[in-house]
Design a protein around this motif. Structure first.
Motif, PDB file in Angstrom:
ATOM      1  N   SER A   1       1.042  -0.708  -0.024  1.00 42.42           N
ATOM      2  CA  SER A   1       0.708   0.232  -0.327  1.00 42.42           C
ATOM      3  C   SER A   1       1.032   1.308   0.006  1.00 42.42           C
ATOM      4  O   SER A   1       0.560   1.839  -0.803  1.00 42.42           O
ATOM      5  CB  SER A   1      -1.254  -0.341   1.294  1.00 42.42           C
ATOM      6  N   VAL A   2       1.627   1.292   0.765  1.00 41.77           N
ATOM      7  CA  VAL A   2       2.765   2.762   0.848  1.00 41.77           C
ATOM      8  C   VAL A   2       3.424   2.508  -0.200  1.00 41.77           C
ATOM      9  O   VAL A   2       3.797   3.602  -0.795  1.00 41.77           O
ATOM     10  CB  VAL A   2       3.962   2.927   2.332  1.00 41.77           C
ATOM     11  N   LEU A   3       4.126   1.745  -0.732  1.00 40.22           N
ATOM     12  CA  LEU A   3       5.322   1.386  -2.080  1.00 40.22           C
ATOM     13  C   LEU A   3       3.920   2.358  -2.645  1.00 40.22           C
ATOM     14  O   LEU A   3       4.095   2.971  -3.743  1.00 40.22           O
ATOM     15  CB  LEU A   3       5.059   0.498  -2.275  1.00 40.22           C
ATOM     16  N   ASN A   4       2.579   1.990  -3.423  1.00 40.84           N
ATOM     17  CA  ASN A   4       1.715   2.461  -4.200  1.00 40.84           C
ATOM     18  C   ASN A   4       1.713   3.973  -4.131  1.00 40.84           C
ATOM     19  O   ASN A   4       1.608   5.030  -5.368  1.00 40.84           O
ATOM     20  CB  ASN A   4       0.554   1.880  -4.470  1.00 40.84           C
ATOM     21  N   VAL A   5       0.957   4.370  -2.827  1.00 44.42           N
ATOM     22  CA  VAL A   5       1.225   5.771  -3.029  1.00 44.42           C
ATOM     23  C   VAL A   5       2.696   6.571  -3.532  1.00 44.42           C
ATOM     24  O   VAL A   5       2.199   7.524  -4.166  1.00 44.42           O
ATOM     25  CB  VAL A   5       0.991   6.602  -1.547  1.00 44.42           C
ATOM     26  N   GLN A   6       3.223   5.958  -2.675  1.00 42.78           N
ATOM     27  CA  GLN A   6       5.016   6.491  -3.039  1.00 42.78           C
ATOM     28  C   GLN A   6       4.841   6.767  -4.493  1.00 42.78           C
ATOM     29  O   GLN A   6       5.276   7.732  -4.926  1.00 42.78           O
ATOM     30  CB  GLN A   6       6.196   5.748  -2.928  1.00 42.78           C
ATOM     31  N   GLU A   7       4.326   6.042  -5.181  1.00 38.87           N
ATOM     32  CA  GLU A   7       4.887   5.800  -6.933  1.00 38.87           C
ATOM     33  C   GLU A   7       3.762   6.099  -7.651  1.00 38.87           C
ATOM     34  O   GLU A   7       3.891   6.820  -8.310  1.00 38.87           O
ATOM     35  CB  GLU A   7       4.030   4.013  -7.310  1.00 38.87           C
ATOM     36  N   MET A   8       2.221   6.325  -6.749  1.00 34.94           N
ATOM     37  CA  MET A   8       1.964   7.212  -8.204  1.00 34.94           C
ATOM     38  C   MET A   8       2.218   8.950  -6.964  1.00 34.94           C
ATOM     39  O   MET A   8       1.567  10.311  -8.394  1.00 34.94           O
ATOM     40  CB  MET A   8       0.351   7.043  -7.247  1.00 34.94           C
ATOM     41  N   THR A   9       2.994   9.156  -6.628  1.00 41.78           N
ATOM     42  CA  THR A   9       3.485  10.456  -6.202  1.00 41.78           C
ATOM     43  C   THR A   9       4.503  10.927  -6.852  1.00 41.78           C
ATOM     44  O   THR A   9       4.704  11.428  -7.381  1.00 41.78           O
ATOM     45  CB  THR A   9       3.305  10.396  -4.697  1.00 41.78           C
ATOM     46  N   ALA A  10       5.383  10.300  -7.058  1.00 37.27           N
ATOM     47  CA  ALA A  10       6.328  10.075  -7.710  1.00 37.27           C
ATOM     48  C   ALA A  10       5.770   9.987  -9.303  1.00 37.27           C
ATOM     49  O   ALA A  10       6.630  11.355  -9.506  1.00 37.27           O
ATOM     50  CB  ALA A  10       7.145   8.641  -8.180  1.00 37.27           C
ATOM     51  N   ARG A  11       4.828   9.745  -9.920  1.00 35.99           N
ATOM     52  CA  ARG A  11       4.251  10.188 -10.461  1.00 35.99           C
ATOM     53  C   ARG A  11       3.187  11.322 -11.498  1.00 35.99           C
ATOM     54  O   ARG A  11       3.545  12.428 -12.157  1.00 35.99           O
ATOM     55  CB  ARG A  11       3.530   8.798 -11.890  1.00 35.99           C
ATOM     56  N   ALA A  12       2.609  12.098  -9.828  1.00 37.43           N
ATOM     57  CA  ALA A  12       2.256  12.970  -9.892  1.00 37.43           C
ATOM     58  C   ALA A  12       3.231  14.706  -9.808  1.00 37.43           C
ATOM     59  O   ALA A  12       2.908  15.209 -10.521  1.00 37.43           O
ATOM     60  CB  ALA A  12       1.496  13.556  -8.914  1.00 37.43           C
TER      61      ALA A  12
END
Length: 392
Positions: A306-317
């Motif tokens: 879960s936290v990795l998913n948030v980090q990944e989409m933060t990076a893309r944003a």
């Protein structure tokens, strides 16, 4: 498009709070599924949360739920968490598991029941004082199932009075965070069903009252990123409860159902100034937190994912070229502007994030590192009889 190197430093310090209850057994209305290695105490829940932080560097705080996480000595619990490398975060109240709250709590027609619910929240603030927590988060099951069952306006008035009493007890460095939910467990009306109701209630309280947005608490088709924008614009977005849904409040792993929605939400957070360096007190204005129930998957890997998913989409944003986007928007280039967003969303940043983690002394692949660590086997062998149920 912006390069990963240009945004790498902006990922430093990202904090995603974990819910203690995510590590206990949970389930549906029909069945609670047990799992090996389930924590037997809040101390063991915190140890599991600290393990997530150790492998990801993304989860420095743990939210507590009262009375699920009640202990005799909160100062000792705070030290226990700090010794494990994490801190205690948001304190969540609970007015949905007591028979007295069958017809409501803070909005109940009976003054004695309201007083009981208020006193519970005041006790939660006492816990905050002992743990060093900033936020008291309130989610209410209050509402009604049938037309005519309740005085809708009267309930809003009573809710406002109850919240005002709690708000008076909040310290200068603390916040009251009011969460909303479209429906359930009340089905005809919920007393805080949407962001507008939550905003109206907290705006009447003062600057230290804000809104919590749970990504699973909306009607199908709701444009959640619009709500994010509006609450940021109004200065009242206090926190997120990140999870994922297909139909209702499914509480699945964030980003599992619709990663593009998570990307869009995080883009609006960044664009609206809700993401960035922490304040001098160590807190960001908008708190990121998970609120998930791992029913059939392992708990700790579920939180890591879960936290990795948030980090990944933060990076893309963060990769969105906002100057180019603005120029295309202002020129009326509809597809060009859309393309800027899509280019960032479709960028695969996983290898860059793996290198980013290694540079900071973290495992490149936290999921694999955890699986190979032996921690899961150790807790399964050590913990017997653990339940630590949430609502069940």
């Amino acid at each position: 498009m912006t390069s990963f190197a240009a945004i790498a430093d902006q990922l430093d310090g990202q904090a995603i709070e974990l819910p203690s209850w995510a590590f206990g057994n949970s389930g549906t209305r029909f069945k609670v599924f047990g799992s090996a290695g389930t924590p037997r105490s809040v101390e063991e829940k915190i140890a599991d949360a600290a393990t997530v932080h150790r492998f990801t560097g993304l989860a420095p705080t743990v939210a507590l739920h009262i009375p699920w996480d009640r202990v005799d000595d909160y100062a000792a619990l705070r030290k226990h968490a700090e010794d494990l490398g994490v801190a205690l975060g948001t304190i969540n109240s609970n007015t949905f598991q007591d028979d007295d709250y069958k017809l409501g709590s803070l909005a109940h027609h009976d003054a004695k029941v309201r007083r009981k619910a208020i006193d519970h929240h005041l006790a939660c603030v006492d816990v905050m004082d002992a743990t060093g927590s900033r936020d008291l988060k309130i989610w209410l099951a209050d509402g009604s199932n049938y037309p005519g069952q309740a005085d809708l306006r009267g309930r809003q008035d009573r809710l406002a009075e109850s919240l005002a009493t709690i708000y008076e007890r909040i310290g200068d460095d603390q916040r009251l965070v009011l969460e909303y939910k479209f429906f359930e467990p009340a089905f005809y009306h919920t007393d805080v069903p949407d962001w507008g109701t939550s905003y109206a209630q907290v705006a009447a309280l003062g600057e230290r009252a804000v809104v919590c947005l749970d990504t699973g608490h909306h009607a199908p088709g709701t444009n959640i990123e619009f709500i994010v924008m509006q609450l940021l614009r109004l200065g009242k977005l206090g926190s997120f409860d990140f999870n994922s849904r297909f139909y209702a409040d499914d509480d699945l792993i964030v980003g599992a159902a619709d990663p593009f929605q998570l990307f869009r939400i995080l883009f609006e957070v960044i664009r609206g100034g809700g993401y960035g360096p922490a304040n001098p007190d160590g807190h960001s204005d908008v708190a990121f937190m998970l609120d998930q129930c791992h029913n059939i998957e392992d708990k700790i890997p579920g939180q890591i994912r879960s936290v990795l998913n948030v980090q990944e989409m933060t990076a893309r944003a963060l990769l969105v070229d906002r100057d180019a986007l603005t120029a295309l928007q202002e020129s009326g280039d509809v597809l060009g502007a859309h393309g800027v967003l899509m280019d960032a969303f479709y960028t695969d940043v996983r290898a860059d994030l793996a290198a980013w983690r290694e540079e900071r002394g973290l495992p490149a692949d936290p999921m694999r590192a955890y699986a190979e660590s032996g921690y899961q086997a150790a807790i399964e062998a050590d913990r017997t009889g653990g339940t630590q149920l949430s609502w069940n």
